[in-house]
Write an enzyme that holds these catalytic residues in place. Structure first.
Site, PDB file in Angstrom:
ATOM      1  N   HIS A 143     -12.213 -41.099  10.384  1.00  0.00           N
ATOM      2  CA  HIS A 143     -11.576 -40.503   9.200  1.00  0.00           C
ATOM      3  C   HIS A 143     -12.605 -39.703   8.396  1.00  0.00           C
ATOM      4  O   HIS A 143     -12.349 -38.554   8.022  1.00  0.00           O
ATOM      5  CB  HIS A 143     -10.954 -41.619   8.353  1.00  0.00           C
ATOM      6  CG  HIS A 143     -10.351 -41.150   7.068  1.00  0.00           C
ATOM      7  ND1 HIS A 143      -9.010 -41.243   6.797  1.00  0.00           N
ATOM      8  CD2 HIS A 143     -10.921 -40.562   5.978  1.00  0.00           C
ATOM      9  CE1 HIS A 143      -8.775 -40.725   5.592  1.00  0.00           C
ATOM     10  NE2 HIS A 143      -9.921 -40.318   5.070  1.00  0.00           N
ATOM     11  N   GLU A 144     -13.767 -40.329   8.150  1.00  0.00           N
ATOM     12  CA  GLU A 144     -14.797 -39.662   7.337  1.00  0.00           C
ATOM     13  C   GLU A 144     -15.403 -38.474   8.077  1.00  0.00           C
ATOM     14  O   GLU A 144     -15.664 -37.430   7.490  1.00  0.00           O
ATOM     15  CB  GLU A 144     -15.897 -40.657   6.935  1.00  0.00           C
ATOM     16  CG  GLU A 144     -15.434 -41.848   6.105  1.00  0.00           C
ATOM     17  CD  GLU A 144     -14.552 -41.494   4.928  1.00  0.00           C
ATOM     18  OE1 GLU A 144     -14.674 -40.382   4.381  1.00  0.00           O
ATOM     19  OE2 GLU A 144     -13.710 -42.331   4.555  1.00  0.00           O
ATOM     20  N   HIS A 147     -13.627 -35.264   7.696  1.00  0.00           N
ATOM     21  CA  HIS A 147     -13.876 -34.519   6.448  1.00  0.00           C
ATOM     22  C   HIS A 147     -15.013 -33.499   6.629  1.00  0.00           C
ATOM     23  O   HIS A 147     -15.065 -32.507   5.908  1.00  0.00           O
ATOM     24  CB  HIS A 147     -14.242 -35.468   5.305  1.00  0.00           C
ATOM     25  CG  HIS A 147     -13.056 -36.164   4.693  1.00  0.00           C
ATOM     26  ND1 HIS A 147     -12.006 -35.493   4.107  1.00  0.00           N
ATOM     27  CD2 HIS A 147     -12.772 -37.485   4.551  1.00  0.00           C
ATOM     28  CE1 HIS A 147     -11.122 -36.368   3.635  1.00  0.00           C
ATOM     29  NE2 HIS A 147     -11.560 -37.589   3.899  1.00  0.00           N
TER      30      HIS A 147
HETATM   31 ZN   LIG Z   1     -10.520 -39.287   3.354  1.00  0.00          ZN
END
Ligand SMILES: [Zn+2]
Length: 175
Positions: A143-144, A147
């Site tokens: 998830h990170e 980004h």
């Molecule tokens: Zn996030």
């Protein structure tokens, strides 16, 4: 002293930008950014945060897994800064589970992620690491990491039917 920074939300160009490689891990700017990201993540009760979320388009993520009301099964882990992380390999298997994001408040979705992932990164002291994350931590990392390449979790859903609003998510959890 570390400062809580503003979390930028989806719609801000920084959330859709490719993060730049960190050149000097030891610089005051980078060390301060890491300290600020850790306190910002803690303040928001997040389990991870990426530098673009605090409007710094640099390849740094914090993973701060700990059991909480939101994630009761999360393992306890010291907040760890991963600088210039790279995905080396991943399991063939993907698992679908719920995610949320500090940059998309009020939205939850079931997101498929690799159950195991091999990662290389530099730590805040400049040391290189090679690790394998599995299950919840593998999910947080993916998830990170997204980004850093301008992606958010709703880009990864199989179907828009897997997206729900927070209030309904709470209702689903309570079932
Ligand atoms: Zn996030």
């Amino acid at each position: 002293m570390a400062n809580i920074r503003e979390i930028y939300q989806l719609g801000s160009p920084v959330i859709r930008s490719m993060a730049a490689k960190v050149e000097d891990v030891h610089s005051t700017q980078i060390q301060t950014l890491i300290d600020d990201m850790i306190v910002t993540c803690k303040d928001s009760k997040g389990v991870g945060i990426a530098a673009p979320q605090v409007n710094c388009s640099l390849a740094i993520v914090i993973i701060a897994s700990e059991p909480s009301e939101r994630y009761p099964s999360a393992p306890q882990m010291e907040p760890t800064a991963l600088i210039n992380p790279k995905i080396i390999s991943h399991s063939p298997k993907m698992l679908k589970d719920w995610e949320g994001c500090l940059s998309l408040p009020g939205i939850r979705a079931q997101v498929p992620r690799y159950s195991e992932i091999e990662v290389a990164y530099t730590d805040r002291d400049g040391n290189k690491h090679h690790v394998i994350y599995s299950d919840f931590v593998a999910r947080v990392f993916q998830h990170e990491y997204d980004h850093l390449i301008g992606k958010v979790f709703i880009d990864r859903v199989e179907s828009t039917y897997d997206i729900v609003m927070e209030k309904e998510y709470q209702r689903i959890l309570a079932q």
